[in-house]
Write a protein that holds these residues in place. Structure first.
Motif, PDB file in Angstrom:
ATOM      1  N   ASP A 195       1.060  10.049  -3.910  1.00  0.00           N
ATOM      2  CA  ASP A 195       0.406  10.433  -2.899  1.00  0.00           C
ATOM      3  C   ASP A 195       0.265   9.654  -1.682  1.00  0.00           C
ATOM      4  O   ASP A 195      -0.903   8.980  -1.538  1.00  0.00           O
ATOM      5  CB  ASP A 195      -0.862  11.377  -3.149  1.00  0.00           C
ATOM      6  CG  ASP A 195      -1.560  11.908  -2.039  1.00  0.00           C
ATOM      7  OD1 ASP A 195      -0.529  12.446  -1.073  1.00  0.00           O
ATOM      8  OD2 ASP A 195      -2.941  12.058  -1.803  1.00  0.00           O
ATOM      9  N   SER A 196       1.713   9.484  -0.845  1.00  0.00           N
ATOM     10  CA  SER A 196       1.722   8.323  -0.058  1.00  0.00           C
ATOM     11  C   SER A 196       0.796   8.626   1.129  1.00  0.00           C
ATOM     12  O   SER A 196       0.459   9.776   1.762  1.00  0.00           O
ATOM     13  CB  SER A 196       2.936   8.130   0.229  1.00  0.00           C
ATOM     14  OG  SER A 196       3.408   9.254   0.996  1.00  0.00           O
ATOM     15  N   LEU A 197       0.395   7.654   1.846  1.00  0.00           N
ATOM     16  CA  LEU A 197      -0.371   7.675   2.910  1.00  0.00           C
ATOM     17  C   LEU A 197       0.425   7.838   4.070  1.00  0.00           C
ATOM     18  O   LEU A 197       1.628   7.264   4.127  1.00  0.00           O
ATOM     19  CB  LEU A 197      -1.166   6.219   3.245  1.00  0.00           C
ATOM     20  CG  LEU A 197      -2.354   5.846   2.308  1.00  0.00           C
ATOM     21  CD1 LEU A 197      -2.805   4.603   2.304  1.00  0.00           C
ATOM     22  CD2 LEU A 197      -3.485   7.033   2.453  1.00  0.00           C
ATOM     23  N   THR A 231       0.573   3.745  -3.059  1.00  0.00           N
ATOM     24  CA  THR A 231       0.234   5.133  -2.966  1.00  0.00           C
ATOM     25  C   THR A 231       1.344   6.221  -3.283  1.00  0.00           C
ATOM     26  O   THR A 231       1.127   7.257  -3.881  1.00  0.00           O
ATOM     27  CB  THR A 231      -0.496   5.396  -1.526  1.00  0.00           C
ATOM     28  OG1 THR A 231       0.725   4.890  -0.551  1.00  0.00           O
ATOM     29  CG2 THR A 231      -1.766   4.583  -1.290  1.00  0.00           C
ATOM     30  N   ARG A 232       2.546   5.768  -3.171  1.00  0.00           N
ATOM     31  CA  ARG A 232       3.875   6.739  -3.275  1.00  0.00           C
ATOM     32  C   ARG A 232       4.007   6.798  -4.671  1.00  0.00           C
ATOM     33  O   ARG A 232       4.434   7.841  -5.378  1.00  0.00           O
ATOM     34  CB  ARG A 232       4.960   6.226  -2.477  1.00  0.00           C
ATOM     35  CG  ARG A 232       6.224   7.261  -2.736  1.00  0.00           C
ATOM     36  CD  ARG A 232       7.211   7.052  -1.844  1.00  0.00           C
ATOM     37  NE  ARG A 232       6.849   7.478  -0.312  1.00  0.00           N
ATOM     38  CZ  ARG A 232       7.993   7.081   0.623  1.00  0.00           C
ATOM     39  NH1 ARG A 232       8.845   6.474   0.582  1.00  0.00           N
ATOM     40  NH2 ARG A 232       7.410   7.482   1.641  1.00  0.00           N
ATOM     41  N   LEU A 238       0.037   6.466  -7.346  1.00  0.00           N
ATOM     42  CA  LEU A 238      -0.894   7.450  -7.272  1.00  0.00           C
ATOM     43  C   LEU A 238      -0.098   8.870  -6.747  1.00  0.00           C
ATOM     44  O   LEU A 238      -0.729   9.886  -6.556  1.00  0.00           O
ATOM     45  CB  LEU A 238      -1.815   7.205  -5.688  1.00  0.00           C
ATOM     46  CG  LEU A 238      -2.560   6.030  -5.980  1.00  0.00           C
ATOM     47  CD1 LEU A 238      -3.547   5.888  -4.819  1.00  0.00           C
ATOM     48  CD2 LEU A 238      -3.226   5.793  -7.353  1.00  0.00           C
ATOM     49  N   THR A 260       1.227   4.456   6.732  1.00  0.00           N
ATOM     50  CA  THR A 260       1.880   3.337   6.469  1.00  0.00           C
ATOM     51  C   THR A 260       3.451   3.179   7.067  1.00  0.00           C
ATOM     52  O   THR A 260       3.902   1.955   7.110  1.00  0.00           O
ATOM     53  CB  THR A 260       1.838   3.058   5.091  1.00  0.00           C
ATOM     54  OG1 THR A 260       2.560   4.177   4.218  1.00  0.00           O
ATOM     55  CG2 THR A 260       0.508   2.932   4.349  1.00  0.00           C
ATOM     56  N   LEU A 270       0.966  -1.053   0.028  1.00  0.00           N
ATOM     57  CA  LEU A 270       0.125  -0.010   0.002  1.00  0.00           C
ATOM     58  C   LEU A 270       0.791   1.125   0.072  1.00  0.00           C
ATOM     59  O   LEU A 270       0.738   2.305  -0.660  1.00  0.00           O
ATOM     60  CB  LEU A 270      -0.972  -0.071   1.473  1.00  0.00           C
ATOM     61  CG  LEU A 270      -1.952   1.050   1.414  1.00  0.00           C
ATOM     62  CD1 LEU A 270      -3.052   1.128   0.257  1.00  0.00           C
ATOM     63  CD2 LEU A 270      -2.659   0.973   2.556  1.00  0.00           C
ATOM     64  N   GLN A 271       2.131   1.275   0.772  1.00  0.00           N
ATOM     65  CA  GLN A 271       3.088   2.386   0.615  1.00  0.00           C
ATOM     66  C   GLN A 271       3.452   2.622  -0.472  1.00  0.00           C
ATOM     67  O   GLN A 271       3.523   3.727  -1.122  1.00  0.00           O
ATOM     68  CB  GLN A 271       3.937   2.036   1.789  1.00  0.00           C
ATOM     69  CG  GLN A 271       5.138   3.051   1.833  1.00  0.00           C
ATOM     70  CD  GLN A 271       4.792   4.608   2.379  1.00  0.00           C
ATOM     71  OE1 GLN A 271       3.830   4.661   3.092  1.00  0.00           O
ATOM     72  NE2 GLN A 271       5.598   5.480   2.083  1.00  0.00           N
TER      73      GLN A 271
END
Length: 160
Positions: free
Chosen positions: A31-33, A25-26, A29, A36, A21-22
């Protein structure tokens, strides 16, 4: 695999999902969370502690088996019992220190409202279980004859 191994495997797969997921999103997308990275760090710590329970239960922690094969069986037994006693003492003392640390910790994770004491508690339980399995191994080693102890080292050799 025994039921005691399941938490380590479960946390490992949760870690894999969080790291994916990290990464997603990084890099996909862009735009990382924020949470994480911190969660992955603590999950990795838990994987190590929970995996160490399995290693201790199996008697698979690193040891100098070649030395035990080179010395007389009685000395090998004495060294093995000494080593197992030190290991048990280490795990027991770390459990005690961990309990004190857990009771004093009031901080929460930076990115999530989860108390760090929860993570420390899991580590303390893992250390307690490692002490328990170390005590079992010490008892087994004390009851073994020196010759049986040296023969049991061959059980850990890889087979082709």
């Amino acid at each position: 695999m025994k039921w005691i191994d399941a938490p380590g495997i479960l946390v490992f797969w949760v870690l894999a999902v969080v790291v994916f997921l990290q990464f997603f999103t990084r890099y996909v997308l862009n735009d990382s969370l924020a949470w994480t990275e911190e969660v992955a760090r603590y999950l990795l710590i838990l994987v190590c502690f929970l995996g160490a329970i399995t290693a201790t239960r199996r008697g698979a922690h690193i040891t100098l088996e070649f030395l035990m094969r080179m010395v007389p069986p009685r000395l090998a037994k004495g060294l093995t019992v000494l080593s197992q006693t030190i290991t048990l003492g280490f795990f027991a003392s770390m459990t005690w220190i961990g309990i004190e640390l857990t009771q004093k910790t009031r901080q929460k994770m930076i990115s999530l409202p989860i108390p760090k004491a929860w993570i420390y508690t899991i580590c303390v339980v893992a250390l307690g279980l490692m002490a328990f399995y170390s005590a079992i191994w010490l008892w087994r080693r004390l009851r073994q004859s020196p010759e049986d102890l040296v023969r049991s080292l061959d059980d850990h050799l890889p087979t082709d």
